[in-house]
Design an enzyme around this catalytic site. Structure first.
Site, mmCIF file in Angstrom:
data_model
loop_
_atom_site.group_PDB
_atom_site.id
_atom_site.type_symbol
_atom_site.label_atom_id
_atom_site.label_comp_id
_atom_site.label_asym_id
_atom_site.label_seq_id
_atom_site.Cartn_x
_atom_site.Cartn_y
_atom_site.Cartn_z
ATOM 1 N N HIS A 40 0.848 -1.192 0.000
ATOM 2 C CA HIS A 40 0.000 0.000 0.000
ATOM 3 C C HIS A 40 0.888 1.248 0.000
ATOM 4 O O HIS A 40 2.097 1.151 0.163
ATOM 5 C CB HIS A 40 -0.829 0.071 1.288
ATOM 6 C CG HIS A 40 -1.648 -1.116 1.608
ATOM 7 N ND1 HIS A 40 -3.002 -1.153 1.374
ATOM 8 C CD2 HIS A 40 -1.337 -2.294 2.206
ATOM 9 C CE1 HIS A 40 -3.499 -2.319 1.813
ATOM 10 N NE2 HIS A 40 -2.499 -3.024 2.312
ATOM 11 N N GLU A 122 2.587 -0.789 4.394
ATOM 12 C CA GLU A 122 2.361 0.577 3.915
ATOM 13 C C GLU A 122 3.705 1.233 3.626
ATOM 14 O O GLU A 122 4.615 1.169 4.453
ATOM 15 C CB GLU A 122 1.644 1.414 4.979
ATOM 16 C CG GLU A 122 0.250 0.954 5.307
ATOM 17 C CD GLU A 122 -0.821 1.461 4.352
ATOM 18 O OE1 GLU A 122 -0.490 2.227 3.412
ATOM 19 O OE2 GLU A 122 -1.988 1.091 4.547
ATOM 20 N N HIS A 161 -2.443 -2.947 -3.385
ATOM 21 C CA HIS A 161 -3.814 -2.776 -2.911
ATOM 22 C C HIS A 161 -4.769 -2.670 -4.095
ATOM 23 O O HIS A 161 -5.894 -3.177 -4.061
ATOM 24 C CB HIS A 161 -3.877 -1.520 -2.035
ATOM 25 C CG HIS A 161 -5.057 -1.446 -1.142
ATOM 26 N ND1 HIS A 161 -5.322 -0.345 -0.380
ATOM 27 C CD2 HIS A 161 -6.050 -2.321 -0.859
ATOM 28 C CE1 HIS A 161 -6.424 -0.537 0.323
ATOM 29 N NE2 HIS A 161 -6.885 -1.735 0.054
ATOM 30 N N ASP A 171 -3.330 2.277 -4.994
ATOM 31 C CA ASP A 171 -1.960 2.180 -4.461
ATOM 32 C C ASP A 171 -1.383 0.766 -4.620
ATOM 33 O O ASP A 171 -2.139 -0.191 -4.692
ATOM 34 C CB ASP A 171 -1.928 2.630 -2.993
ATOM 35 C CG ASP A 171 -2.911 1.904 -2.074
ATOM 36 O OD1 ASP A 171 -4.094 1.739 -2.440
ATOM 37 O OD2 ASP A 171 -2.500 1.510 -0.977
#
Length: 191
Positions: A40, A122, A161, A171
């Site tokens: 992400h 992330e 994602h 993303d």
């Protein structure tokens, strides 16, 4: 920043990285195996890097009046297993054996609820901002440790994602170097 020390996973946690444990997770279903890695991006406020806002967001402590966008998201209960900052610093929020709340409504190869069987990472960034060399180095290092520990995660099971929530998420975006990243992932010869 990425340490020269080889990362290891102990009881679902990376040693030698910062922990910022949060309450936004729960138990994985017993019948699901960890078999997907989802990449992400995040920046809070959007397009701004550094600062405490991502950590506050995952901890449920984001102050709604700190930025106009925060008024829309401060009550969301989301998390990720890991965050990789622009300088390569790795922060872990949720143990890999637990279910982080990163994927939302999602599906992979006909299987829904990707949080049940995935690990979420992330990257501090945006779809259109190049990720840093330090981020790629940290992501490669941590991905190699994860695929060694969780061998059901194969090259085809490392996705963005956008791949598990098409039309809803974009993303890690066009700025992510998938070919360069994939070339540096080490898989066991038995896979």
């Amino acid at each position: 920043m990425v340490s020269d020390t080889r990362l290891q996973i102990n009881a679902g946690w990376l040693d030698s990285v910062q922990r910022s444990e949060c309450e936004h997770f729960d138990c994985r279903p017993a019948d699901h195996d960890i078999s997907l890695l989802v990449i992400h991006n995040i920046s809070l406020p959007p397009g701004e890097f550094g600062g405490p806002h991502i950590l506050d967001f995952f901890a449920g402590k984001l102050q709604p009046h700190s930025h106009p966008i925060f008024e829309q998201i401060y009550q969301m209960r989301v998390s990720s297993h890991l965050l990789i900052r622009r300088d390569g610093q790795i922060i872990q929020f949720v143990g890999f054996e637990e279910r982080a709340w990163h994927a939302g409504v999602s599906s992979f190869q006909g299987r829904t609820r990707c949080n049940d069987f995935s690990i979420g990472i992330e990257l501090e960034g945006t779809d259109n901002t190049a990720y840093s060399e330090q981020q790629y180095a940290a992501l490669i290092q941590v991905t190699n440790v994860i695929v060694e520990k969780y061998p059901l995660i194969t090259i085809g099971r490392i996705v963005g994602h956008n791949d598990i929530a098409p039309g809803r998420k974009t993303d890690p975006g066009v700025s992510f170097d998938w070919p360069g990243f994939r070339q540096q992932i080490s898989f066991s010869k038995s896979i």
